[in-house]
Design a protein around this motif. Structure first.
Motif: not given
Ligand code: 4GO
Length: 249
Positions: A99-102, A108-110, A141-142, A148-149
Motif C-alpha cells: 500500500v505504501a509503495r502504491l 493509479l488506475l483501478l 471489484g468495487e 485500496l483507495l
C-alpha cells in the motif's frame, strides 16, 4: 496523487471516495479521484459490457473493448501514465508495505470487474498488476478498489492529522496494534491499565510495544517469522509470556 477507477458503478465509487479521511484528502487537493464507466464506451444499442464465456459454464465475462476504451480515455485524461491495477482473488495478497509503495506513485488506475471477471486478453494487454485483498470472493471489484483507495488515500502526505499519524498504524512497524482506551477510567466493563494513567511516557511506550509484540505473537505468529527482535523486544515478549502464564491477560 490521482486515482482513476474504471467501474460499472461510478456513483458508488464516488461516494466511497467522498467520506472520511479520503474525502478530506480530496477536499485538501491531496488526492484526485475520477471514475470511468465502461458502459459509456459501448457502441451497440444495448450498451453491452458482458458476454457468455467461450467453453460454456455459468456467468458472464466482461468484454474487451468497452474496458479497453475506458482505460484509454482515463489514461489520456492526465499525465503521467497510470499504473493499472486489477482487483481479483488471483492477485498478489495486499500488505501495508505494498500500500505504501502504491501511495507514493503519482497515478493509479483501478479496474473493477463484475460477473465472472474480465476477458484474459484485456488483463494481459492493459493490466500492470493484479491485487487481492485476501482469499475470499466478492461479486465485484468495487469493494476491493474502495478498500485500496482508502488505504492509499490516507497515506497521502497531509491527509491524516498528526493525531492520526500513520507511523502508529498496525503493520507500520510490522506488528499488530496495541490496545487503546479512552474515558472513563473506571467502567463496569473494566479499568484502564494503570500505566496509561501514569504520565510516565517511557513506561507507556514500553507497555504499548509489549502489547503489540504479545498480540502479534498470539494472533499472527507468521508476522514474527524471520524478524530479528532487539534485546528490548525479546525481553518485553518474555515479560508478556510470563504475565500470560500468571493470568494477567
Ligand atoms: C477482488 C475481486 C475478490 C477480490 C473480487 C479480493 N473478489 N479478494 N471479485 O480482493 C472479478 C469479478 C473479480 C468479481 C471480482
Amino acid at each position: 496523487m490521482r486515482i482513476d477507477i474504471v467501474t460499472l458503478f461510478p456513483e458508488f465509487m464516488q461516494q466511497c471516495a467522498a467520506v472520511g479521511v479520503v474525502g478530506r484528502a480530496q477536499a485538501r487537493g491531496l488526492l484526485e479521484v475520477a471514475t470511468w464507466n465502461p458502459r459509456d464506451f459501448t457502441s451497440d444499442p444495448y450498451r453491452r459490457v458482458d458476454e457468455r464465456p467461450y467453453g460454456g459454464g455459468p456467468g458472464m465475462v466482461m468484454l474487451i473493448d468497452p474496458l479497453r476504451d475506458a482505460i484509454a480515455a482515463a489514461r489520456a485524461a492526465a499525465q503521467p501514465p497510470a499504473r493499472v491495477v486489477y482487483l481479483s482473488p488471483q492477485g498478489t495478497r495486499l500488505t501495508q508495505d505494498h500500500v505504501a509503495r502504491l501511495a507514493a506513485l503519482p497515478r493509479l488506475l483501478l479496474l473493477c470487474g463484475r460477473y465472472e471477471g474480465v476477458d484474459e486478453r484485456l488483463l494481459a494487454h492493459a493490466v500492470d498488476e493484479e491485487i487481492s485483498l485476501g482469499d475470499f470472493v466478492l461479486s465485484g471489484g468495487e469493494l476491493a478498489a474502495a478498500a485500496l483507495l482508502d488505504a492509499v488515500g490516507r497515506l497521502q502526505p497531509g491527509a491524516l492529522n498528526s493525531l492520526e499519524s500513520a507511523a502508529q498504524d498496525s503493520f507500520a512497524a510490522g506488528l499488530l496494534d496495541c490496545p487503546h482506551y479512552t474515558r472513563p477510567e473506571r467502567h463496569v466493563l473494566g479499568e484502564v491499565p494503570a500505566v496509561l494513567l501514569s504520565g510516565d511516557h517511557a513506561a507507556i511506550r514500553r507497555w504499548r510495544l509489549k502489547q503489540a509484540l504479545g498480540r502479534t505473537w498470539q494472533r499472527r505468529p507468521d508476522l514474527l517469522q524471520g524478524r530479528v527482535l532487539s534485546a528490548e523486544e525479546r525481553a518485553l515478549l518474555e515479560e508478556y509470556g510470563r504475565e500470560l502464564r500468571d493470568g494477567l491477560h
